[in-house]
Design a protein around this motif. Structure first.
Motif, PDB file in Angstrom:
ATOM      1  N   VAL A 116    -119.061   7.360 -80.388  1.00 43.81           N
ATOM      2  CA  VAL A 116    -119.078   6.140 -81.212  1.00 43.81           C
ATOM      3  C   VAL A 116    -119.324   6.488 -82.675  1.00 43.81           C
ATOM      4  CG1 VAL A 116    -120.403   4.048 -81.727  1.00 43.81           C
ATOM      5  CG2 VAL A 116    -119.716   4.543 -79.371  1.00 43.81           C
ATOM      6  N   SER A 117    -120.264   7.391 -82.939  1.00 38.87           N
ATOM      7  CA  SER A 117    -120.548   7.782 -84.324  1.00 38.87           C
ATOM      8  C   SER A 117    -119.325   8.454 -84.958  1.00 38.87           C
ATOM      9  CB  SER A 117    -121.762   8.707 -84.382  1.00 38.87           C
ATOM     10  OG  SER A 117    -121.527   9.920 -83.684  1.00 38.87           O
ATOM     11  N   GLN A 118    -118.638   9.287 -84.187  1.00 36.64           N
ATOM     12  CA  GLN A 118    -117.434   9.923 -84.714  1.00 36.64           C
ATOM     13  C   GLN A 118    -116.381   8.888 -85.098  1.00 36.64           C
ATOM     14  OE1 GLN A 118    -116.507  12.779 -81.523  1.00 36.64           O
ATOM     15  NE2 GLN A 118    -116.729  14.416 -83.036  1.00 36.64           N
ATOM     16  N   ARG A 119    -116.202   7.910 -84.221  1.00 32.50           N
ATOM     17  CA  ARG A 119    -115.178   6.890 -84.473  1.00 32.50           C
ATOM     18  C   ARG A 119    -115.502   6.060 -85.704  1.00 32.50           C
ATOM     19  NH1 ARG A 119    -109.931   5.835 -84.321  1.00 32.50           N
ATOM     20  NH2 ARG A 119    -109.559   3.580 -84.341  1.00 32.50           N
ATOM     21  N   ILE A 120    -116.757   5.626 -85.835  1.00 36.20           N
ATOM     22  CA  ILE A 120    -117.135   4.811 -86.996  1.00 36.20           C
ATOM     23  C   ILE A 120    -116.996   5.620 -88.286  1.00 36.20           C
ATOM     24  CG2 ILE A 120    -118.992   3.502 -88.096  1.00 36.20           C
ATOM     25  CD1 ILE A 120    -120.107   2.964 -85.289  1.00 36.20           C
ATOM     26  N   ALA A 121    -117.392   6.895 -88.234  1.00 34.21           N
ATOM     27  CA  ALA A 121    -117.272   7.758 -89.416  1.00 34.21           C
ATOM     28  C   ALA A 121    -115.806   7.912 -89.821  1.00 34.21           C
ATOM     29  CB  ALA A 121    -117.897   9.123 -89.130  1.00 34.21           C
ATOM     30  N   GLU A 122    -114.927   8.073 -88.844  1.00 35.89           N
ATOM     31  CA  GLU A 122    -113.499   8.193 -89.152  1.00 35.89           C
ATOM     32  C   GLU A 122    -112.971   6.927 -89.803  1.00 35.89           C
ATOM     33  OE1 GLU A 122    -111.498   9.123 -85.541  1.00 35.89           O
ATOM     34  OE2 GLU A 122    -112.411  11.113 -85.325  1.00 35.89           O
TER      35      GLU A 122
ATOM     36  N   THR B 102    -117.713  -0.583 -82.309  1.00 35.23           N
ATOM     37  CA  THR B 102    -117.348   0.117 -83.544  1.00 35.23           C
ATOM     38  C   THR B 102    -117.333  -0.799 -84.764  1.00 35.23           C
ATOM     39  OG1 THR B 102    -114.992  -0.230 -83.049  1.00 35.23           O
ATOM     40  CG2 THR B 102    -115.985   1.867 -82.350  1.00 35.23           C
ATOM     41  N   GLN B 103    -117.102  -2.099 -84.563  1.00 32.36           N
ATOM     42  CA  GLN B 103    -116.940  -2.988 -85.717  1.00 32.36           C
ATOM     43  C   GLN B 103    -118.230  -3.671 -86.156  1.00 32.36           C
ATOM     44  OE1 GLN B 103    -113.922  -2.682 -87.193  1.00 32.36           O
ATOM     45  NE2 GLN B 103    -113.711  -1.242 -85.505  1.00 32.36           N
ATOM     46  N   LEU B 104    -119.186  -3.858 -85.257  1.00 31.34           N
ATOM     47  CA  LEU B 104    -120.427  -4.532 -85.644  1.00 31.34           C
ATOM     48  C   LEU B 104    -121.167  -3.814 -86.780  1.00 31.34           C
ATOM     49  CD1 LEU B 104    -122.172  -5.986 -82.459  1.00 31.34           C
ATOM     50  CD2 LEU B 104    -121.540  -7.202 -84.545  1.00 31.34           C
ATOM     51  N   PRO B 105    -121.325  -2.479 -86.722  1.00 31.84           N
ATOM     52  CA  PRO B 105    -121.992  -1.815 -87.857  1.00 31.84           C
ATOM     53  C   PRO B 105    -121.263  -2.043 -89.176  1.00 31.84           C
ATOM     54  CG  PRO B 105    -121.836  -0.327 -85.972  1.00 31.84           C
ATOM     55  CD  PRO B 105    -120.991  -1.522 -85.656  1.00 31.84           C
ATOM     56  N   LYS B 106    -119.941  -2.149 -89.135  1.00 36.17           N
ATOM     57  CA  LYS B 106    -119.174  -2.351 -90.358  1.00 36.17           C
ATOM     58  C   LYS B 106    -119.344  -3.772 -90.893  1.00 36.17           C
ATOM     59  CE  LYS B 106    -114.980  -0.589 -89.897  1.00 36.17           C
ATOM     60  NZ  LYS B 106    -113.717  -0.290 -89.176  1.00 36.17           N
ATOM     61  N   ILE B 107    -119.456  -4.744 -89.995  1.00 37.99           N
ATOM     62  CA  ILE B 107    -119.749  -6.114 -90.430  1.00 37.99           C
ATOM     63  C   ILE B 107    -121.120  -6.155 -91.098  1.00 37.99           C
ATOM     64  CG2 ILE B 107    -120.198  -8.467 -89.624  1.00 37.99           C
ATOM     65  CD1 ILE B 107    -118.121  -8.002 -87.426  1.00 37.99           C
ATOM     66  N   CYS B 108    -122.083  -5.437 -90.508  1.00 38.43           N
ATOM     67  CA  CYS B 108    -123.430  -5.386 -91.097  1.00 38.43           C
ATOM     68  C   CYS B 108    -123.404  -4.734 -92.478  1.00 38.43           C
ATOM     69  CB  CYS B 108    -124.379  -4.631 -90.169  1.00 38.43           C
ATOM     70  SG  CYS B 108    -124.753  -5.495 -88.625  1.00 38.43           S
ATOM     71  N   LEU B 109    -122.615  -3.678 -92.630  1.00 36.86           N
ATOM     72  CA  LEU B 109    -122.495  -3.021 -93.942  1.00 36.86           C
ATOM     73  C   LEU B 109    -121.935  -3.978 -94.977  1.00 36.86           C
ATOM     74  CD1 LEU B 109    -121.152   0.522 -92.939  1.00 36.86           C
ATOM     75  CD2 LEU B 109    -123.357   0.019 -94.015  1.00 36.86           C
ATOM     76  N   GLU B 110    -120.949  -4.786 -94.585  1.00 35.23           N
ATOM     77  CA  GLU B 110    -120.374  -5.752 -95.520  1.00 35.23           C
ATOM     78  C   GLU B 110    -121.403  -6.765 -95.982  1.00 35.23           C
ATOM     79  OE1 GLU B 110    -116.859  -7.570 -93.906  1.00 35.23           O
ATOM     80  OE2 GLU B 110    -115.599  -6.176 -95.019  1.00 35.23           O
ATOM     81  N   LEU B 111    -122.393  -7.047 -95.132  1.00 38.92           N
ATOM     82  CA  LEU B 111    -123.440  -8.005 -95.478  1.00 38.92           C
ATOM     83  C   LEU B 111    -124.534  -7.374 -96.341  1.00 38.92           C
ATOM     84  CD1 LEU B 111    -123.849  -9.800 -92.021  1.00 38.92           C
ATOM     85  CD2 LEU B 111    -122.929 -10.797 -94.123  1.00 38.92           C
ATOM     86  N   GLY B 112    -124.413  -6.077 -96.621  1.00 37.23           N
ATOM     87  CA  GLY B 112    -125.421  -5.402 -97.433  1.00 37.23           C
ATOM     88  C   GLY B 112    -126.516  -4.758 -96.602  1.00 37.23           C
ATOM     89  N   ARG B 113    -126.388  -4.798 -95.285  1.00 38.26           N
ATOM     90  CA  ARG B 113    -127.369  -4.142 -94.449  1.00 38.26           C
ATOM     91  C   ARG B 113    -127.154  -2.618 -94.521  1.00 38.26           C
ATOM     92  NH1 ARG B 113    -130.897  -7.903 -93.915  1.00 38.26           N
ATOM     93  NH2 ARG B 113    -131.890  -6.619 -92.322  1.00 38.26           N
ATOM     94  N   GLY B 114    -128.155  -1.861 -94.116  1.00 43.64           N
ATOM     95  CA  GLY B 114    -128.042  -0.404 -94.139  1.00 43.64           C
ATOM     96  C   GLY B 114    -128.474   0.219 -95.444  1.00 43.64           C
ATOM     97  N   VAL B 115    -128.884  -0.600 -96.429  1.00 46.15           N
ATOM     98  CA  VAL B 115    -129.263  -0.079 -97.743  1.00 46.15           C
ATOM     99  C   VAL B 115    -130.770   0.138 -97.827  1.00 46.15           C
ATOM    100  CG1 VAL B 115    -129.266  -0.498-100.226  1.00 46.15           C
ATOM    101  CG2 VAL B 115    -127.265  -1.119 -98.863  1.00 46.15           C
ATOM    102  N   SER B 116    -131.545  -0.894 -97.565  1.00 45.19           N
ATOM    103  CA  SER B 116    -133.006  -0.734 -97.615  1.00 45.19           C
ATOM    104  C   SER B 116    -133.501   0.134 -96.464  1.00 45.19           C
ATOM    105  CB  SER B 116    -133.700  -2.097 -97.581  1.00 45.19           C
ATOM    106  OG  SER B 116    -133.450  -2.766 -96.363  1.00 45.19           O
ATOM    107  N   GLY B 117    -132.776   0.131 -95.370  1.00 48.19           N
ATOM    108  CA  GLY B 117    -133.066   0.994 -94.223  1.00 48.19           C
ATOM    109  C   GLY B 117    -131.772   1.189 -93.454  1.00 48.19           C
ATOM    110  N   MET B 118    -131.772   2.102 -92.507  1.00 49.03           N
ATOM    111  CA  MET B 118    -130.543   2.369 -91.765  1.00 49.03           C
ATOM    112  C   MET B 118    -130.212   1.248 -90.782  1.00 49.03           C
ATOM    113  SD  MET B 118    -130.680   6.449 -90.863  1.00 49.03           S
ATOM    114  CE  MET B 118    -132.331   6.380 -90.141  1.00 49.03           C
ATOM    115  N   ILE B 119    -128.946   1.178 -90.405  1.00 43.82           N
ATOM    116  CA  ILE B 119    -128.513   0.351 -89.284  1.00 43.82           C
ATOM    117  C   ILE B 119    -128.633   1.219 -88.041  1.00 43.82           C
ATOM    118  CG2 ILE B 119    -126.591  -0.885 -88.224  1.00 43.82           C
ATOM    119  CD1 ILE B 119    -125.511  -1.322 -91.109  1.00 43.82           C
ATOM    120  N   GLY B 120    -129.596   0.937 -87.195  1.00 43.51           N
ATOM    121  CA  GLY B 120    -129.766   1.688 -85.958  1.00 43.51           C
ATOM    122  C   GLY B 120    -128.893   1.094 -84.868  1.00 43.51           C
ATOM    123  N   HIS B 121    -128.111   1.944 -84.203  1.00 38.25           N
ATOM    124  CA  HIS B 121    -127.115   1.484 -83.224  1.00 38.25           C
ATOM    125  C   HIS B 121    -127.348   2.274 -81.935  1.00 38.25           C
ATOM    126  CE1 HIS B 121    -123.609  -0.049 -81.469  1.00 38.25           C
ATOM    127  NE2 HIS B 121    -122.673   0.376 -82.309  1.00 38.25           N
TER     128      HIS B 121
END
Length: 265
Positions: free
Chosen positions: A141-147, A111-130
């Motif tokens: 997992v998607s529900q938890r991260i969204a919450e 649950t936390q790795l996608p959020k670390i990637c978002l902090e680094l600016g990832r997910g903007v030019s393309g999605m973070i695929g998990h």
């Protein structure tokens, strides 16, 4: 530049910088820019080609900026073991194309790795695929991260499994089964919709995961902007690292809970 403004030919860049356009547009924009440069050197007319290229470039930049504005700025990390190594993990992701992360159950890596990637600016030019091995895991997992990001499911965070696609143009994180990502290769061999891929639970070594790892090994030199994070339990770490040219490994301890054992009479 606003959407209503039409780009003029004097805005055509002499040096190409595609850092602030969508990853899915970079190949086409790069090839178009090179073709125009060749026609200019040959003394051939390029006004029409330049105008079309500039419109495409402008649209992609605007979409990039819109996604950047929607990227969460403040991310609250729960009290999980992975939080202790957040800075170290972020540094490894920033400085390396591939990172292998070993995390025991309860470490919070999923649950936390996608959020670390978002902090680094990832997910903007393309999605973070998990990716997740199973459909139920992809959904939960998607529900938890969204919450945790305080966003309705399907907006900033979406998911896709067989027969169900809950993603949108605004989605920065897409959780899916590894089979879904494998199927996307048939239509997009550069996986250009993504700027980061997290292959979760890679130690399960299903056929889908093995195919994905083999494909990514060949893709990475062609996509230097793509980041790949392989997560695994504390087994086969060296093999994953060696497969990706001795990618760095980081380990995160898990969280244990008391367990009572009950026997039937």
């Amino acid at each position: 530049m606003s959407e209503s403004e039409t780009p003029t030919l004097d805005q055509f860049p002499q040096r190409l910088d595609l850092s602030r356009v969508l990853s899915r547009d970079r190949f086409r924009l790069s090839k178009g820019w090179q073709a125009i440069q060749e026609r200019l050197k040959a003394g051939q007319p390029v006004d029409k080609d330049q105008s079309k290229w500039l419109e495409h470039w402008q649209r992609s930049q605007q979409r990039f900026e819109q996604r950047e504005q929607h990227r969460p700025q403040t991310i609250v990390y729960p009290d999980l073991p992975i939080s202790d190594k957040r800075d170290e993990i972020a540094e490894l992701i920033r400085d390396n194309q591939v990172v292998v992360l070993a995390g025991e159950t309860g470490s919070g890596k999923t649950t936390q790795l996608p959020k670390i990637c978002l902090e680094l600016g990832r997910g903007v030019s393309g999605m973070i695929g998990h990716t997740q091995p199973r459909r139920v895991a992809a959904h939960t997992v998607s529900q938890r991260i969204a919450e945790e990001l305080q966003s309705p499911l399907g907006e900033l965070v979406g998911y896709q499994v067989r027969f169900s696609d809950q993603t949108s143009e605004q989605s920065l994180v897409k959780v899916m089964t590894d089979g879904i990502l494998l199927a996307e290769i048939q239509n997009d061999r550069f996986l250009s919709r993504y700027d980061t891929l997290i292959i979760d639970e890679a130690h399960e070594r299903s056929l889908n995961i093995d195919f994905l790892l083999g494909f990514l090994k060949q893709l990475l030199p062609k996509r230097p902007d793509l980041k790949v994070i392989i997560t695994s339990a504390t087994i086969d770490l060296e093999r994953f690292s060696q497969h990706f040219d001795d990618a760095p490994i980081i380990e995160v301890s898990g969280r244990t809970y008391p367990v009572d054992v009950w026997y039937r009479p």
